[in-house]
Write a protein that holds these residues in place. Structure first.
Motif, PDB file in Angstrom:
ATOM      1  N   PRO A 179     -59.721-121.644 -29.419  1.00 18.19           N
ATOM      2  CA  PRO A 179     -58.943-123.259 -28.979  1.00 18.19           C
ATOM      3  C   PRO A 179     -57.757-122.919 -29.100  1.00 18.19           C
ATOM      4  O   PRO A 179     -57.529-122.577 -30.851  1.00 18.19           O
ATOM      5  CB  PRO A 179     -60.222-124.183 -28.908  1.00 18.19           C
ATOM      6  N   PRO A 180     -56.840-123.485 -28.720  1.00 11.39           N
ATOM      7  CA  PRO A 180     -57.083-123.422 -27.582  1.00 11.39           C
ATOM      8  C   PRO A 180     -56.821-121.544 -26.244  1.00 11.39           C
ATOM      9  O   PRO A 180     -56.890-121.952 -25.121  1.00 11.39           O
ATOM     10  CB  PRO A 180     -55.902-124.300 -27.035  1.00 11.39           C
ATOM     11  N   GLY A 181     -57.064-121.270 -27.200  1.00  7.43           N
ATOM     12  CA  GLY A 181     -56.632-120.024 -26.012  1.00  7.43           C
ATOM     13  C   GLY A 181     -55.173-119.463 -25.886  1.00  7.43           C
ATOM     14  O   GLY A 181     -54.039-120.635 -25.513  1.00  7.43           O
ATOM     15  N   PRO A 182     -55.022-118.426 -24.987  1.00  9.97           N
ATOM     16  CA  PRO A 182     -53.724-117.548 -24.595  1.00  9.97           C
ATOM     17  C   PRO A 182     -53.383-118.688 -23.589  1.00  9.97           C
ATOM     18  O   PRO A 182     -54.044-119.445 -23.240  1.00  9.97           O
ATOM     19  CB  PRO A 182     -54.041-116.448 -24.136  1.00  9.97           C
ATOM     20  N   ASP A 183     -51.808-118.803 -23.551  1.00 11.76           N
ATOM     21  CA  ASP A 183     -51.312-119.663 -21.853  1.00 11.76           C
ATOM     22  C   ASP A 183     -51.539-119.100 -20.760  1.00 11.76           C
ATOM     23  O   ASP A 183     -51.836-119.960 -20.291  1.00 11.76           O
ATOM     24  CB  ASP A 183     -49.378-119.442 -22.279  1.00 11.76           C
ATOM     25  N   ASN A 184     -51.789-117.691 -21.087  1.00 12.83           N
ATOM     26  CA  ASN A 184     -52.291-117.585 -19.572  1.00 12.83           C
ATOM     27  C   ASN A 184     -52.971-116.316 -19.640  1.00 12.83           C
ATOM     28  O   ASN A 184     -53.314-115.403 -19.124  1.00 12.83           O
ATOM     29  CB  ASN A 184     -51.406-116.503 -19.566  1.00 12.83           C
ATOM     30  N   ILE A 185     -54.229-117.027 -18.941  1.00  9.28           N
ATOM     31  CA  ILE A 185     -55.780-116.429 -19.339  1.00  9.28           C
ATOM     32  C   ILE A 185     -55.373-114.860 -18.771  1.00  9.28           C
ATOM     33  O   ILE A 185     -56.447-113.990 -19.169  1.00  9.28           O
ATOM     34  CB  ILE A 185     -57.312-117.121 -19.991  1.00  9.28           C
ATOM     35  N   LEU A 186     -54.893-115.589 -17.098  1.00  6.29           N
ATOM     36  CA  LEU A 186     -55.239-114.645 -16.394  1.00  6.29           C
ATOM     37  C   LEU A 186     -54.702-113.059 -17.268  1.00  6.29           C
ATOM     38  O   LEU A 186     -54.674-112.079 -16.590  1.00  6.29           O
ATOM     39  CB  LEU A 186     -54.848-114.629 -15.385  1.00  6.29           C
ATOM     40  N   ALA A 187     -53.779-113.199 -18.123  1.00  5.56           N
ATOM     41  CA  ALA A 187     -52.705-111.660 -18.658  1.00  5.56           C
ATOM     42  C   ALA A 187     -53.747-111.990 -19.703  1.00  5.56           C
ATOM     43  O   ALA A 187     -52.935-110.316 -19.832  1.00  5.56           O
ATOM     44  CB  ALA A 187     -51.298-111.933 -18.331  1.00  5.56           C
TER      45      ALA A 187
ATOM     46  N   PRO B 274     -66.025-120.900 -24.813  1.00  9.77           N
ATOM     47  CA  PRO B 274     -65.631-121.195 -25.877  1.00  9.77           C
ATOM     48  C   PRO B 274     -64.295-121.920 -26.019  1.00  9.77           C
ATOM     49  O   PRO B 274     -63.736-122.734 -26.843  1.00  9.77           O
ATOM     50  CB  PRO B 274     -65.625-120.696 -27.189  1.00  9.77           C
ATOM     51  N   CYS B 275     -63.503-121.046 -25.498  1.00  6.91           N
ATOM     52  CA  CYS B 275     -61.714-121.271 -25.752  1.00  6.91           C
ATOM     53  C   CYS B 275     -61.046-122.240 -24.988  1.00  6.91           C
ATOM     54  O   CYS B 275     -60.278-123.292 -25.950  1.00  6.91           O
ATOM     55  CB  CYS B 275     -60.542-120.421 -26.132  1.00  6.91           C
ATOM     56  N   HIS B 276     -61.835-122.931 -24.725  1.00  5.05           N
ATOM     57  CA  HIS B 276     -61.425-123.778 -22.982  1.00  5.05           C
ATOM     58  C   HIS B 276     -62.061-125.065 -23.466  1.00  5.05           C
ATOM     59  O   HIS B 276     -61.889-126.149 -22.986  1.00  5.05           O
ATOM     60  CB  HIS B 276     -61.781-123.474 -21.851  1.00  5.05           C
ATOM     61  N   LEU B 277     -62.843-125.673 -24.586  1.00  3.18           N
ATOM     62  CA  LEU B 277     -63.544-126.231 -24.928  1.00  3.18           C
ATOM     63  C   LEU B 277     -62.885-127.086 -25.765  1.00  3.18           C
ATOM     64  O   LEU B 277     -62.128-126.408 -26.554  1.00  3.18           O
ATOM     65  CB  LEU B 277     -65.300-126.039 -25.766  1.00  3.18           C
TER      66      LEU B 277
ATOM     67  N   THR C  93     -67.128-130.680 -27.593  1.00  2.00           N
ATOM     68  CA  THR C  93     -67.400-130.420 -27.472  1.00  2.00           C
ATOM     69  C   THR C  93     -67.936-128.595 -27.288  1.00  2.00           C
ATOM     70  O   THR C  93     -68.188-128.211 -26.048  1.00  2.00           O
ATOM     71  CB  THR C  93     -67.129-130.073 -25.828  1.00  2.00           C
ATOM     72  N   ALA C  94     -67.759-128.812 -28.260  1.00  2.00           N
ATOM     73  CA  ALA C  94     -67.468-126.598 -28.737  1.00  2.00           C
ATOM     74  C   ALA C  94     -69.108-126.404 -28.045  1.00  2.00           C
ATOM     75  O   ALA C  94     -69.430-125.058 -28.407  1.00  2.00           O
ATOM     76  CB  ALA C  94     -67.442-126.013 -30.502  1.00  2.00           C
ATOM     77  N   HIS C  95     -70.084-127.468 -28.736  1.00  2.00           N
ATOM     78  CA  HIS C  95     -71.756-127.071 -29.125  1.00  2.00           C
ATOM     79  C   HIS C  95     -72.323-126.167 -27.783  1.00  2.00           C
ATOM     80  O   HIS C  95     -72.874-126.142 -27.457  1.00  2.00           O
ATOM     81  CB  HIS C  95     -71.808-128.287 -29.355  1.00  2.00           C
ATOM     82  N   LEU C  96     -71.424-127.454 -26.416  1.00  5.48           N
ATOM     83  CA  LEU C  96     -71.730-126.719 -24.987  1.00  5.48           C
ATOM     84  C   LEU C  96     -70.886-124.954 -24.517  1.00  5.48           C
ATOM     85  O   LEU C  96     -71.526-124.846 -23.994  1.00  5.48           O
ATOM     86  CB  LEU C  96     -70.705-127.321 -23.977  1.00  5.48           C
ATOM     87  N   ALA C  97     -70.869-124.587 -25.687  1.00  2.00           N
ATOM     88  CA  ALA C  97     -70.209-123.188 -25.326  1.00  2.00           C
ATOM     89  C   ALA C  97     -71.674-122.286 -25.669  1.00  2.00           C
ATOM     90  O   ALA C  97     -72.704-122.302 -26.338  1.00  2.00           O
ATOM     91  CB  ALA C  97     -69.814-122.702 -26.297  1.00  2.00           C
ATOM     92  N   LEU C  98     -71.752-121.643 -24.376  1.00  3.60           N
ATOM     93  CA  LEU C  98     -72.561-120.539 -24.027  1.00  3.60           C
ATOM     94  C   LEU C  98     -72.567-119.465 -24.603  1.00  3.60           C
ATOM     95  O   LEU C  98     -71.544-118.948 -24.743  1.00  3.60           O
ATOM     96  CB  LEU C  98     -73.339-120.170 -22.875  1.00  3.60           C
ATOM     97  N   PRO C  99     -74.098-118.766 -25.217  1.00  5.75           N
ATOM     98  CA  PRO C  99     -73.391-117.462 -26.126  1.00  5.75           C
ATOM     99  C   PRO C  99     -73.478-116.292 -25.066  1.00  5.75           C
ATOM    100  O   PRO C  99     -73.393-116.619 -23.943  1.00  5.75           O
ATOM    101  CB  PRO C  99     -75.343-116.569 -26.565  1.00  5.75           C
ATOM    102  N   VAL C 100     -72.630-115.382 -25.282  1.00  7.10           N
ATOM    103  CA  VAL C 100     -71.520-114.929 -24.532  1.00  7.10           C
ATOM    104  C   VAL C 100     -73.228-114.011 -23.433  1.00  7.10           C
ATOM    105  O   VAL C 100     -72.508-113.928 -22.079  1.00  7.10           O
ATOM    106  CB  VAL C 100     -70.815-113.499 -24.952  1.00  7.10           C
ATOM    107  N   GLU C 101     -74.074-113.109 -24.399  1.00  6.17           N
ATOM    108  CA  GLU C 101     -74.801-112.781 -23.208  1.00  6.17           C
ATOM    109  C   GLU C 101     -75.799-113.978 -21.901  1.00  6.17           C
ATOM    110  O   GLU C 101     -75.648-113.087 -20.878  1.00  6.17           O
ATOM    111  CB  GLU C 101     -76.043-112.767 -24.176  1.00  6.17           C
ATOM    112  N   GLU C 102     -76.012-115.555 -21.776  1.00  7.95           N
ATOM    113  CA  GLU C 102     -76.538-116.206 -21.400  1.00  7.95           C
ATOM    114  C   GLU C 102     -75.028-116.587 -20.348  1.00  7.95           C
ATOM    115  O   GLU C 102     -75.807-116.627 -19.389  1.00  7.95           O
ATOM    116  CB  GLU C 102     -76.488-116.950 -22.215  1.00  7.95           C
ATOM    117  N   ALA C 103     -74.197-116.231 -20.780  1.00  6.16           N
ATOM    118  CA  ALA C 103     -73.151-116.974 -19.499  1.00  6.16           C
ATOM    119  C   ALA C 103     -72.622-115.472 -18.827  1.00  6.16           C
ATOM    120  O   ALA C 103     -72.021-114.959 -17.931  1.00  6.16           O
ATOM    121  CB  ALA C 103     -71.399-117.064 -20.589  1.00  6.16           C
ATOM    122  N   ALA C 104     -72.935-114.118 -19.561  1.00  4.54           N
ATOM    123  CA  ALA C 104     -72.424-112.845 -18.930  1.00  4.54           C
ATOM    124  C   ALA C 104     -73.847-112.697 -16.993  1.00  4.54           C
ATOM    125  O   ALA C 104     -73.294-112.545 -16.624  1.00  4.54           O
ATOM    126  CB  ALA C 104     -72.703-111.698 -19.704  1.00  4.54           C
ATOM    127  N   LYS C 105     -75.011-113.363 -17.920  1.00  2.00           N
ATOM    128  CA  LYS C 105     -76.039-113.077 -16.967  1.00  2.00           C
ATOM    129  C   LYS C 105     -75.684-114.109 -16.074  1.00  2.00           C
ATOM    130  O   LYS C 105     -76.184-114.248 -14.332  1.00  2.00           O
ATOM    131  CB  LYS C 105     -76.970-113.359 -17.853  1.00  2.00           C
TER     132      LYS C 105
END
Length: 125
Positions: free
Chosen positions: A22-30, A67-70, A74-86
């Motif tokens: 967090p807070p992640g990149p300024d432009n996630i789309l790039a 995760p980087c947008h939480l 609220t960081a505990h709300l991040a899903l594990p990457v495998e579950e998010a990918a599913k």
């Protein structure tokens, strides 16, 4: 696209995204990992469009607990990457959606109902 879930390319790109802090990149789309994920979606899912999803993909990632947008609290709300990918894989494969609305969408009494194009809000039984 795998018949049983997300591809290795999707998992790799999402793992790279999930490592962002967090807070992640300024432009996630790039961001390179986002671009790889977008291209993976474009190449692996026929309904993802000619360029692949962009803004909709960023919204989907947020809904999947990116995760980087939480916020820190609220960081505990991040899903594990495998579950998010599913979840993303399932969403990209979906041919139908179901929307649930609280009606009315203003102040006052609320009720559960089924919205139709011809009848408006019919009470759900």
């Amino acid at each position: 696209m795998s018949e049983t879930g997300p591809s290795m390319a999707m998992l790799t790109a999402m793992t790279d995204l999930w490592r962002l802090r967090p807070p992640g990149p300024d432009n996630i789309l790039a961001h390179p990992a986002f671009v790889r994920l977008r291209e993976t979606c474009r190449d692996g899912y026929p309904n993802a469009g000619k360029k692949g999803p962009a803004f909709a993909l960023s919204i989907a990632l947020r809904a999947l607990g990116f995760p980087c947008h939480l916020r820190k609290d609220t960081a505990h709300l991040a899903l594990p990457v495998e579950e998010a990918a599913k979840g993303l894989d399932a969403a990209l494969r979906a041919t139908r959606t179901r929307h649930i609305h609280l009606a009315p969408l203003a102040f006052g009494p609320a009720r559960v109902c089924r919205l139709t194009a011809t009848k408006g809000c019919a009470l759900h039984k």
